[in-house]
Design an enzyme around this catalytic site. Sequence first.
Site, PDB file in Angstrom:
ATOM      1  N   ARG A   1     -14.771  -4.959  -6.277  1.00  0.00           N
ATOM      2  CA  ARG A   1     -13.965  -5.535  -7.372  1.00  0.00           C
ATOM      3  C   ARG A   1     -14.864  -6.473  -8.156  1.00  0.00           C
ATOM      4  O   ARG A   1     -15.392  -7.456  -7.596  1.00  0.00           O
ATOM      5  CB  ARG A   1     -12.758  -6.298  -6.820  1.00  0.00           C
TER       6      ARG A   1
ATOM      7  N   HIS B   1      -8.732   0.172 -13.279  1.00  0.00           N
ATOM      8  CA  HIS B   1      -8.262  -0.105 -11.914  1.00  0.00           C
ATOM      9  C   HIS B   1      -7.795   1.221 -11.290  1.00  0.00           C
ATOM     10  O   HIS B   1      -6.605   1.433 -11.049  1.00  0.00           O
ATOM     11  CB  HIS B   1      -7.121  -1.124 -11.964  1.00  0.00           C
TER      12      HIS B   1
ATOM     13  N   GLN C   1      -5.472   1.482  -8.100  1.00  0.00           N
ATOM     14  CA  GLN C   1      -4.068   1.157  -8.380  1.00  0.00           C
ATOM     15  C   GLN C   1      -3.341   2.377  -8.946  1.00  0.00           C
ATOM     16  O   GLN C   1      -2.187   2.648  -8.598  1.00  0.00           O
ATOM     17  CB  GLN C   1      -4.004   0.005  -9.387  1.00  0.00           C
TER      18      GLN C   1
ATOM     19  N   ASP D   1       2.026  -5.315 -17.060  1.00  0.00           N
ATOM     20  CA  ASP D   1       1.050  -6.022 -16.230  1.00  0.00           C
ATOM     21  C   ASP D   1       0.914  -7.410 -16.826  1.00  0.00           C
ATOM     22  O   ASP D   1       1.346  -7.660 -17.957  1.00  0.00           O
ATOM     23  CB  ASP D   1      -0.294  -5.257 -16.256  1.00  0.00           C
TER      24      ASP D   1
ATOM     25  N   CYS E   1       1.691  -3.451 -11.142  1.00  0.00           N
ATOM     26  CA  CYS E   1       0.666  -3.467 -10.091  1.00  0.00           C
ATOM     27  C   CYS E   1       0.740  -4.733  -9.244  1.00  0.00           C
ATOM     28  O   CYS E   1       0.280  -4.741  -8.106  1.00  0.00           O
ATOM     29  CB  CYS E   1      -0.711  -3.301 -10.700  1.00  0.00           C
TER      30      CYS E   1
ATOM     31  N   ARG F   1      -0.709   1.443  -2.092  1.00  0.00           N
ATOM     32  CA  ARG F   1      -2.148   1.176  -2.178  1.00  0.00           C
ATOM     33  C   ARG F   1      -2.829   1.625  -0.878  1.00  0.00           C
ATOM     34  O   ARG F   1      -3.906   2.200  -0.891  1.00  0.00           O
ATOM     35  CB  ARG F   1      -2.414  -0.325  -2.412  1.00  0.00           C
TER      36      ARG F   1
HETATM   37  N1  NVA Z   1      -4.897  -6.761 -15.178  1.00  0.00           N
HETATM   38  C1  NVA Z   1      -4.877  -7.575 -13.987  1.00  0.00           C
HETATM   39  C2  NVA Z   1      -4.639  -6.734 -12.787  1.00  0.00           C
HETATM   40  C3  NVA Z   1      -4.548  -7.494 -11.487  1.00  0.00           C
HETATM   41  C4  NVA Z   1      -4.371  -6.592 -10.299  1.00  0.00           C
HETATM   42  C5  NVA Z   1      -6.178  -8.349 -13.886  1.00  0.00           C
HETATM   43  O1  NVA Z   1      -7.239  -7.773 -14.133  1.00  0.00           O
HETATM   44  O2  NVA Z   1      -6.136  -9.534 -13.536  1.00  0.00           O
HETATM   45  N1   CP Z   2      -2.626  -4.966  -7.774  1.00  0.00           N
HETATM   46  C1   CP Z   2      -3.711  -5.552  -7.254  1.00  0.00           C
HETATM   47  O1   CP Z   2      -4.833  -5.072  -7.354  1.00  0.00           O
HETATM   48  O2   CP Z   2      -3.453  -6.722  -6.579  1.00  0.00           O
HETATM   49  P1   CP Z   2      -4.510  -7.735  -5.986  1.00  0.00           P
HETATM   50  O3   CP Z   2      -5.175  -8.434  -7.164  1.00  0.00           O
HETATM   51  O4   CP Z   2      -3.690  -8.691  -5.162  1.00  0.00           O
HETATM   52  O5   CP Z   2      -5.513  -6.985  -5.176  1.00  0.00           O
END
Ligand code: NVA
Ligand code: CP
Length: 309
Positions: free
Chosen positions: A101, A128, A131, A224, A264, A292
């Site tokens: 990540r 992502h 997801q 989101d 998500c 997930r």
């Molecule tokens: N769009 C959000 C998704 C979190 C799972 C982010 O990147 O923070």
């Molecule tokens: N949806 C998702 O990726 O959640 P986290 O940021 O908690 O991993």
Amino acid sequence: MTRHLLRDDDLTPAEQAEILDLAIELKKDRWANKALAGPQTVAVIFDKSSTRTRVSFAVGIADLGGSPLIISTANSQLGGKETPSDTARVLERQVAAIVWRTYAQSGLEEMAAGTRVPVVNALSDDFHPCQLLADLLTIREHKGDLKGLTLTFFGDGQSNMAHSYALAGVTAGMHVRIASPADYAPRADVVEAADRRAAETGGSITLLTDPVEAAAGADVVVTDTWVSMGKEEEKLARIRDLGDYKVTPETMTLADSAAVFIHCLPADRGYEVDSEVIDGPQSVVWDEAENRLHAQKALLVWLLGKKDA
Ligand code: NVA
Ligand code: CP
């Protein structure tokens, strides 16, 4: 040949369907598949915060008989001190796969180019894809065949989630609508890639600025956070700009009467979605969060199978 999942269209339509079929099989008996017996280790690296991704990869790798190695960039050499490709060359001699990540998509691309083990994007600024496998699994469970369904994403069309819905949705043959202000429309190259894929599958990608038009008849309603990780300094401007795209009980009445709501998570309740929706009868967000686990296990099994081929 080693395969990676860096963005949603790295999978062909047939491969995406194969992974979702496998996820359904694995979900029926969580401990039946021991693809990581040994135990083999999978490195799961975080430059950004996480709850679901961290837990689901750790649990999923253990379910498969493997050993998860969770690494925070803050206390590793990655992230300024060592390049992604040098890191990958060290890790590949000891781990079966690398899950990361991060911020820039280019880091993932560099990592994947420099290693013989599968690299998985566990969220970047741009996409992502893990997801989306869970989301498509959830939609399939609740709505049946994905092909031909209409999915509307409301909010930040430039976010990783909007981009991933565009690519993965049309790969599944869905009609994807992205509802956002013009200044928050998805990146042109992502829309072009979605259009190309849609031509293969019969799906479509449509950008809309009118949230009422976007909601009309949708089978799947999605949103989101308006403030993705890394965008915190823009929070006030985003709340101002994206307010009209909040998913409310009224949005759900405009959608198809059998529509499901997905998100998500984590959710900023009262901002991009009202609690009445996320806690309401059409919400399937907790199934989505659980999926997930099943979807990523299927992805890992599939990727490891390709590596051995
Ligand atoms: N769009 C959000 C998704 C979190 C799972 C982010 O990147 O923070
Ligand atoms: N949806 C998702 O990726 O959640 P986290 O940021 O908690 O991993």
